[in-house]
Write an enzyme that holds these catalytic residues in place. Structure first.
Site, PDB file in Angstrom:
ATOM      1  N   HIS A   1     -42.027 -38.649  30.946  1.00  0.00           N
ATOM      2  CA  HIS A   1     -41.739 -37.240  30.717  1.00  0.00           C
ATOM      3  C   HIS A   1     -41.508 -37.014  29.230  1.00  0.00           C
ATOM      4  CE1 HIS A   1     -38.782 -33.654  31.140  1.00  0.00           C
ATOM      5  NE2 HIS A   1     -40.004 -33.242  30.857  1.00  0.00           N
TER       6      HIS A   1
ATOM      7  N   ASN B   1     -33.256 -32.449  32.813  1.00  0.00           N
ATOM      8  CA  ASN B   1     -33.361 -31.167  33.512  1.00  0.00           C
ATOM      9  C   ASN B   1     -32.303 -31.030  34.600  1.00  0.00           C
ATOM     10  OD1 ASN B   1     -35.371 -30.076  31.992  1.00  0.00           O
ATOM     11  ND2 ASN B   1     -37.036 -30.784  33.303  1.00  0.00           N
TER      12      ASN B   1
ATOM     13  N   GLU C   1     -38.516 -39.594  28.971  1.00  0.00           N
ATOM     14  CA  GLU C   1     -37.859 -40.126  30.172  1.00  0.00           C
ATOM     15  C   GLU C   1     -38.871 -40.998  30.900  1.00  0.00           C
ATOM     16  OE1 GLU C   1     -36.566 -36.333  31.859  1.00  0.00           O
ATOM     17  OE2 GLU C   1     -34.495 -36.988  31.658  1.00  0.00           O
TER      18      GLU C   1
ATOM     19  N   SER D   1     -42.415 -32.864  34.616  1.00  0.00           N
ATOM     20  CA  SER D   1     -41.038 -32.710  34.151  1.00  0.00           C
ATOM     21  C   SER D   1     -40.063 -32.643  35.317  1.00  0.00           C
ATOM     22  CB  SER D   1     -40.914 -31.451  33.289  1.00  0.00           C
ATOM     23  OG  SER D   1     -41.397 -30.346  33.975  1.00  0.00           O
TER      24      SER D   1
END
Ligand code: T1G
Length: 681
Positions: free
Chosen positions: A425, A475, A437, A404
């Site tokens: 991800h 993130n 992702e 991640s």
């Protein structure tokens, strides 16, 4: 295009506007012209409208909405009035989907015949609208107000099989759709023509059902005007039909230009753009039939389930027999519960599980077209796993990491084939969350990326291409947002002020409740790992560290930012937390000032907008709108607010530029100002 074909005395009108017969101006024109010709033809006794295998009609053309073409005559409402007033019976033959205006076309016909597998619904609420062409008036008169309200407020399609006894259809058949529809038209030709509008709704029943539905609306639905409008429109079925129709139309036209409706139309459009590779991209996906998943934990099992549901064969590899057994049990339980809930046929579940092979033998990787690891989030661990993958995976296999935030290139460097490595991800739970992702390493080959995007589509997910920067897209944005929220604690807000301001605009949860849920120790471990390299001049908020030092690790330890009693969050933060927060403010010499909900929202959104601009400047995001897709799909950003980029485009440019000056002062050393032109022009 011919207007209709005649089968004996029935005129069959085919709707043909690929791919889904959306009701463009041209198609509306075709329907009216065909009706006029069929009505004038003395050899014609009845009329059937039919679409293609995929769609009877997917409704109003979303690309026309809010543009003059939407109101170009014949407007949809005029087409429906023409259908309903036709002197010869018109029957809708529904083989694929009939959604929104597509179902409203069918409701205006005198009869409806569907294949069992056909799916019908009124999804307008998902676009911030309500049915605007009689759906709220005709559907309750055919299926009853309770069923109609459920379909309108959920926006979810249902199968014709499930609605076979609802009163919506004259017949639901397994096949021979057109023949069944022609037979229905012949039957109707012999009697007075039935019309939904001629049925009178029971005013008392309507009122009761509408009030019960209103009471059931949840907080996020109450934030969206379309839900209230839908209730008002259905309530108007208690009026004479034409008055109800007028009320519905007025409510609909008021919603079309609204910010929520524009945001939801934007999301509908950009979700479909995000999954497409850039036009200049030169790479074809490799064949994908067998996927190996390394790691049978929650994430690995979720990815395995997604692949099994997509019809792929799955090799699930673990290093530990007990963990492998647990993973297999988790997957088995998933399918058993879906069958038990009637969401999946036992045969389908059985076939899916039959495609699963579990093993402790790394040599099995040689049979996979794509290998993805979902092991512990630690670089050394992942590098060791990739050394083993490299030793066993066949040439040409795509090698993926589910990391991640770790550096894809550092992981790829553990193999002799970094050009075959990419990031995929997934978001937990991987068999539920649609976002993936697809992360491009420095050496990743184009066809490897194309294969990653293709896997995302095969799994019916939303694959979004992104570059290999810390935190990728989601993130990275979320960290900037959460950091700004921590600054607000030092500046004068309590955690509940911040959380409530953000849930008040539609976030599923605020950042501090999320932190407590996921566990503060995860962030604490990362902060300690980064402490040595952190620039002491940068603003750093130590509140989370102090909480962890007190053993307040979040919900799992009974306390974090919030205290928890019997598993329930105590709404107001306790004195211990407030003392820590005030110490942090004092240590920074800040005189605390309360922040309004609007100030909190703007600062949080501005932090996201600035980071979005930086992501575009660095080439981490391919499109500005991809960032909105990621935030809505993966981070609980309210879909009807469009995403941070959509929000920024709704603001005054000068105001944003000025507020960014303020943000720079708040963040202090290390703040990098993004170029808003990348988002707004
Ligand atoms: N208008 C225009 N284009 C549409 C469309 C629509 N309604 N629906 C789909 N498309 C395009 C889509 O953009 C994509 O294009 C291609 O078709 C395949 O779609 C008055 C006002 C029908 C279940 O909300 O739910 O009627 O990317 O990738 O996964 O009351 O599309 O290929 O160029 O989604 O197989 C209400 C929306 C409108 C239905 C097919 N109708 N569509 O799913 O393919 S409001 C909807 C869907 C209304 C009236 C009101 C799905 C689908 P491209 P896709 P799919």
């Amino acid at each position: 295009m011919t207007l209709f074909q005649r089968l004996d005395a029935i005129a069959v009108v085919t709707l043909d506007h690929p791919p889904v017969n959306s009701l463009s101006h041209a198609l509306r024109r075709h329907i009216v012209d065909a009706l006029t010709a069929a009505e004038a033809d003395p050899a014609v006794q009845g009329i059937v409208l039919v679409g293609n295998d995929k769609a009877f009609s997917a409704g109003a053309d979303v690309t026309e909405m809010g543009t003059p073409r939407q109101l170009a005559e014949p407007m949809l409402t005029q087409v429906l009035a023409r259908l309903e007033s036709c002197r010869k019976p018109v029957v809708a033959a529904i083989g694929g989907v009939a959604l929104g205006g597509g179902l409203e076309v069918a409701l205006s016909c005198h009869g409806r015949v569907a294949l069992e597998r056909a799916r019908v619904g009124l999804p307008e609420i998902t676009l911030g609208l309500i049915p605007g062409a009689g759906g709220t008036q005709r559907l309750p008169r055919l299926v009853g107000v309770a069923t109609a309200l459920d379909m309108i407020l959920s926006g979810q399609p249902r199968s014709a099989r499930a609605l076979a006894d609802s009163g919506l259809f004259d017949a639901v058949v397994a096949d021979d759709l057109v023949a069944a529809a022609c037979a229905c038209a012949s039957r109707l030709a012999a009697a007075p023509l039935p019309r939904a509008r001629d049925r009178q709704a029971d005013a008392a029943a309507v009122r009761t059902a509408v009030e019960q539905a209103r009471a059931r609306l949840n907080a996020r639905q109450r934030l969206q005007p379309a839900y209230g409008a839908a209730l008002e429109a259905v309530a108007a079925t208690a009026l004479p039909f034409d008055d109800g129709l007028a009320r519905e139309r007025a409510l609909f036209l008021e919603l079309v230009p609204s910010r929520q409706a524009r945001a939801l139309r934007y999301q509908f459009k950009v979700e479909r753009e995000a999954v497409k590779l850039p036009a200049d991209f030169d790479g074809a996906p490799r064949p994908l039939q067998r996927v190996a998943v390394i790691g049978a934990g929650t994430m690995g099992s979720g990815i395995a389930i997604s692949a099994l549901d997509a019809g792929l064969e799955v090799i699930l590899l673990e290093q530990d027999g007990a963990a492998l057994a647990r993973g297999r049990e988790r997957i088995g339980e998933h399918y058993r519960s879906r069958v038990a809930a009637g969401k999946m046929a036992a045969a389908v579940a059985g076939a899916a599980e039959a495609r699963l092979r579990t093993t402790l033998d790394w040599a099995a990787l040689a049979e996979a077209d794509l290998v993805i690891e979902a092991v512990f989030e630690d670089l050394a661990v992942k590098q060791e796993v990739f050394r083993k993958i490299d030793a066993h995976a066949r040439a040409g296999a795509v090698l993926a990491t589910n990391t991640s935030y770790l550096d894809i290139d550092a992981i790829a460097g553990a193999t002799a084939r970094p050009q075959e490595v990419l990031g995929l991800h997934f978001f937990s739970p991987a068999n539920v969350m649609k976002l993936v992702e697809v992360v491009r390493g420095a050496r990743t080959r184009a066809e490897v990326l194309a294969t990653g995007m293709e896997l995302g589509r095969r799994l019916k997910k939303l694959p979004v291409l992104c570059g290999n920067a810390f935190g990728f897209i989601g993130n990275r944005i979320y960290n900037a947002y959460r950091r700004q929220c921590e600054f607000m604690l030092e500046d004068g807000a309590w955690p509940e002020d911040v959380d409530q301001a953000l849930t008040g605009m539609g976030f599923a949860m605020g950042p501090f409740a999320v932190a407590d849920l996921s566990g503060l120790d995860i962030a604490w471990r990362m902060r300690k790992a980064q402490a040595a390299s952190r620039d002491p001049r940068e603003r750093y908020v130590p509140i989370l560290d102090r909480l962890c030092e007190l053993g307040r690790l979040g919900r799992k330890s009974g306390a974090g930012y919030y205290a928890y009693a019997d598993g329930k969050q105590v709404a107001t933060t306790d004195d211990t937390v407030r003392a820590l927060i005030m110490q942090a403010s004092a240590a920074r010499g800040i005189e605390r000032r309360p922040l309004s909900a609007e100030q909190i929202r703007r600062r949080a959104l501005l932090a996201m907008v600035n980071e979005a601009a930086l992501l575009l400047a660095e080439g981490v995001a391919v499109r500005a709108s991809d960032i909105d897709v990621v935030l809505v799909q993966g981070y609980g950003f309210p879909r009807w607010e469009g995403g941070p980029v959509f929000w920024a485009r709704e603001q005054e440019r000068a105001t944003l530029e000025q507020e960014l000056e303020g943000l720079a002062a708040i963040v202090g050393h290390g703040f990098v100002r993004g170029d808003l032109a990348l988002l707004l022009d």
